[in-house]
Design a protein around this motif. Structure first.
Motif, PDB file in Angstrom:
ATOM      1  N   ILE A 102       0.753  -1.084   0.312  1.00  0.00           N
ATOM      2  CA  ILE A 102       0.015  -0.392  -0.344  1.00  0.00           C
ATOM      3  C   ILE A 102       0.681   1.572   0.027  1.00  0.00           C
ATOM      4  N   GLY A 103       1.926   0.989   1.273  1.00  0.00           N
ATOM      5  CA  GLY A 103       2.758   2.768   0.673  1.00  0.00           C
ATOM      6  C   GLY A 103       3.285   3.159  -0.205  1.00  0.00           C
ATOM      7  N   SER A 104       3.675   1.847  -0.822  1.00  0.00           N
ATOM      8  CA  SER A 104       5.049   1.991  -2.361  1.00  0.00           C
ATOM      9  C   SER A 104       3.945   2.746  -2.921  1.00  0.00           C
ATOM     10  N   ASN A 121       8.682  14.065   3.371  1.00  0.00           N
ATOM     11  CA  ASN A 121       8.956  14.611   4.501  1.00  0.00           C
ATOM     12  C   ASN A 121       7.683  14.119   6.256  1.00  0.00           C
ATOM     13  N   PHE A 122       6.899  12.881   5.077  1.00  0.00           N
ATOM     14  CA  PHE A 122       5.793  12.218   5.715  1.00  0.00           C
ATOM     15  C   PHE A 122       5.918  11.007   6.020  1.00  0.00           C
ATOM     16  N   THR A 123       6.605   9.915   5.645  1.00  0.00           N
ATOM     17  CA  THR A 123       6.574   8.654   5.597  1.00  0.00           C
ATOM     18  C   THR A 123       7.790   8.008   6.612  1.00  0.00           C
ATOM     19  N   LEU A 124       8.150   9.240   7.221  1.00  0.00           N
ATOM     20  CA  LEU A 124       9.580   8.725   8.756  1.00  0.00           C
ATOM     21  C   LEU A 124       8.421   8.879   9.488  1.00  0.00           C
ATOM     22  N   LEU A 125       7.417  10.571   9.626  1.00  0.00           N
ATOM     23  CA  LEU A 125       6.521  10.985  10.973  1.00  0.00           C
ATOM     24  C   LEU A 125       5.259   9.503  10.895  1.00  0.00           C
ATOM     25  N   ILE A 126       4.889   8.688   9.637  1.00  0.00           N
ATOM     26  CA  ILE A 126       4.285   7.268   9.926  1.00  0.00           C
ATOM     27  C   ILE A 126       4.621   5.969  10.821  1.00  0.00           C
ATOM     28  N   PHE A 146      -0.648  -2.510  13.811  1.00  0.00           N
ATOM     29  CA  PHE A 146       0.271  -1.721  13.895  1.00  0.00           C
ATOM     30  C   PHE A 146       1.385  -1.254  12.864  1.00  0.00           C
ATOM     31  N   MET A 147       2.219  -3.217  12.587  1.00  0.00           N
ATOM     32  CA  MET A 147       3.170  -3.282  12.113  1.00  0.00           C
ATOM     33  C   MET A 147       2.946  -2.984  10.673  1.00  0.00           C
ATOM     34  N   ALA A 148       1.419  -3.024   9.931  1.00  0.00           N
ATOM     35  CA  ALA A 148       1.091  -3.057   8.589  1.00  0.00           C
ATOM     36  C   ALA A 148       0.938  -1.504   8.325  1.00  0.00           C
ATOM     37  N   LEU A 149       0.693  -0.180   9.339  1.00  0.00           N
ATOM     38  CA  LEU A 149       1.037   0.527   9.103  1.00  0.00           C
ATOM     39  C   LEU A 149       1.930   1.751  10.094  1.00  0.00           C
ATOM     40  N   TRP A 150       2.657   1.230  10.014  1.00  0.00           N
ATOM     41  CA  TRP A 150       4.315   1.871   9.899  1.00  0.00           C
ATOM     42  C   TRP A 150       5.070   2.068   8.550  1.00  0.00           C
TER      43      TRP A 150
END
Length: 497
Positions: A102-104, A121-126, A146-150
């Protein structure tokens, strides 16, 4: 004016004579876009490799550091989590794979739509936020969620970070994108060190009949610590370093004046003066047409705009898919073998994480070697990638002969080194072969192929014996190495568009 593709010869612009040759030289493409991209490339080359680029190398390295750290985390916390929640650790890998997929796609395509800056700027925040939340998980399902979300944040680091570096580095220093893989190896090394200190000392023992949460805090300490480190990196990236939007991205969206302004801000930061003016880009439009006509063309269609570009895109997708099948399979085999040794009481946490530290430390110089090899005329990007991908497969074959933990560690170290070189070149070459306006989408497509195949691998291997698995990833890596040799473009010594 029409922006219909012509045979590319933007050297009709006087100020482009003597410029660095681009990847697509001699290939048909959108002429005005190529002319403007070469103008911006020459402007970046004129500015040179200054403070701004070196600072960017470090803050972009934070993303690769996070990749190496968090991609290896399920393996590091596998045992204590499985013991505490009495659940098979394989579901953590599946959750991670879904998040990465999903992230990629989201961040890769998004960076072509709203720009590189916000995605960067926001990938590391998430990643850091949900890693901290995972440290307080009350059950296994929450941890997997949470692992899926990070992992959604982690999935965006590679496509966005690579694009930003490639579009700000002078063409003469594009090879440093390969050296960036050293951050990946350092991330794995730091993760293993922290796991050794925390998980190794604050976890249930192998012989414990019941694993209570109060006696198994190590993996939670690990997630809390590394989540905090990730947020610190985000703070440095967001509040300390002022990332300018990519000039090439702005140009590809028809925002030429903003692109010129971004170039001048970078030049000023480096203590230089750029001679680039809006008239240079306007001259390209007067001669060849307007780039705006293609601003809304399907990004996927652009990846297949010519026969050679379509062939290149297909080879890249196949290559990433094959590695997506092989690498998770090998990683899981390593985990299963070590867990089997743990079950027989032949190895403990101390030795397990010590081995991870040794393997990770040996892979660190691989990034430097990759940067050196890709600049050799006899090798370049394509041959280096082909050779080290195939070598990784042969080393996996050889690891099947290991009869002791120490001999297996030796082969694991060799595999880690060769795969670091492989990934360093692959992660640099891929964005080099996509033009700026489709770079995010192209990176998203190959990453999606990689993660989908990784998920397929995980599902297939749940009920497959280890003795069969150990041979399979080696063969797939060898095939992937042969596939890499079929790439039609060699980016060495050429500027990306």
């Amino acid at each position: 004016m029409s922006s219909t593709p012509h045979h590319c010869s933007p050297d009709a612009l006087p100020h482009l004579h003597g410029g660095i040759q681009d990847v697509y030289s001699g290939e048909s493409c959108d002429l005005v876009y190529r002319a403007k991209a070469q103008i911006l490339n020459n402007a970046m080359q004129e500015i040179g490799m200054g403070k701004y680029q070196w600072y960017l190398f470090f803050v972009a390295g934070f993303g690769r550091f996070a990749d190496g750290l968090w991609l290896n985390t399920p393996r590091l916390i596998y045992s204590p989590v499985s013991w505490e929640f009495l659940s098979p650790g394989i579901w953590m890998y599946l959750a991670q794979g879904i998040g990465l997929l999903i992230g990629s796609v989201f961040w890769g395509v998004g960076s072509d739509v709203w720009g590189r800056r916000w995605s960067f700027n926001f990938t590391l925040l998430i990643t850091g936020t949900f890693a901290l939340a995972a440290a307080g998980s009350s059950d296994y399902n929450s941890l997997c969620m949470f692992m899926a979300l990070w992992s959604i944040g982690v999935g965006g680091n590679l496509p966005v970070g690579s694009a930003v570096l490639l579009e700000y580095f002078p063409p003469s220093h594009q090879y440093l994108l390969t050296v960036l893989s050293i951050w990946w190896a350092v991330g794995q090394l730091i993760g293993a060190l922290v796991a050794w200190l925390l998980i190794g000392h604050y976890s249930c023992t192998i012989t414990a009949g019941t694993c209570l949460s109060s006696l198994n805090k190590g993996w939670r300490y690990y997630l809390f610590t590394m989540g905090g480190v990730t947020l610190v990196m985000w703070i440095l990236r967001f509040f300390v370093f002022n990332l300018q939007e990519s000039p090439k991205f702005l140009m590809s969206r028809g925002r030429d004046e903003e692109a010129i302004a971004a170039v001048h801000r970078v030049a000023a930061f480096n203590g230089k003066i750029s001679n680039l003016t809006i008239e240079h880009l306007e001259e390209a439009e007067k001669l060849f047409g307007s780039v705006q006509g293609q601003a809304h063309t399907s990004r996927v269609k652009l990846l297949f705009g010519t026969r050679k570009l379509a062939y290149s895109t297909c080879i890249l997708v196949a290559l990433w898919a094959l590695i997506g099948l092989a690498f998770p399979l090998y990683n899981d085999v390593v985990t299963l073998i070590r867990m089997r040794e743990l079950g027989f009481g032949q190895i403990d946490f101390y030795t397990t994480y010590r081995n991870d530290i040794i393997s990770s430390a040996i892979s660190v110089p691989g990034g430097l070697m990759a940067g050196y090899l890709v600049e050799l005329p006899i090798l370049g990007r394509r041959s280096t990638l082909s050779i080290f991908t195939a070598l990784t497969g042969f080393f996996i074959f050889a690891s099947a002969t290991a009869g002791t933990s120490n001999s297996y560690l030796a082969w694991d170290c060799v595999c880690s080194y060769s795969s670091t070189v492989m990934y360093g070149v692959l992660n640099a070459l891929t964005p080099e072969l996509f033009p700026t306006r489709t770079r995010g989408a192209g990176s998203a497509i190959v990453a999606a192929a990689n993660h989908i195949c990784g998920l397929i691998t995980l599902i297939i291997t749940i009920d497959t014996s280890t003795s069969i698995q150990i041979w399979l990833p080696g063969g797939i890596f060898v095939i992937a190495g042969l596939t890499a040799s079929l790439l039609p473009f060699e980016p060495r010594g050429k500027a990306s568009l």
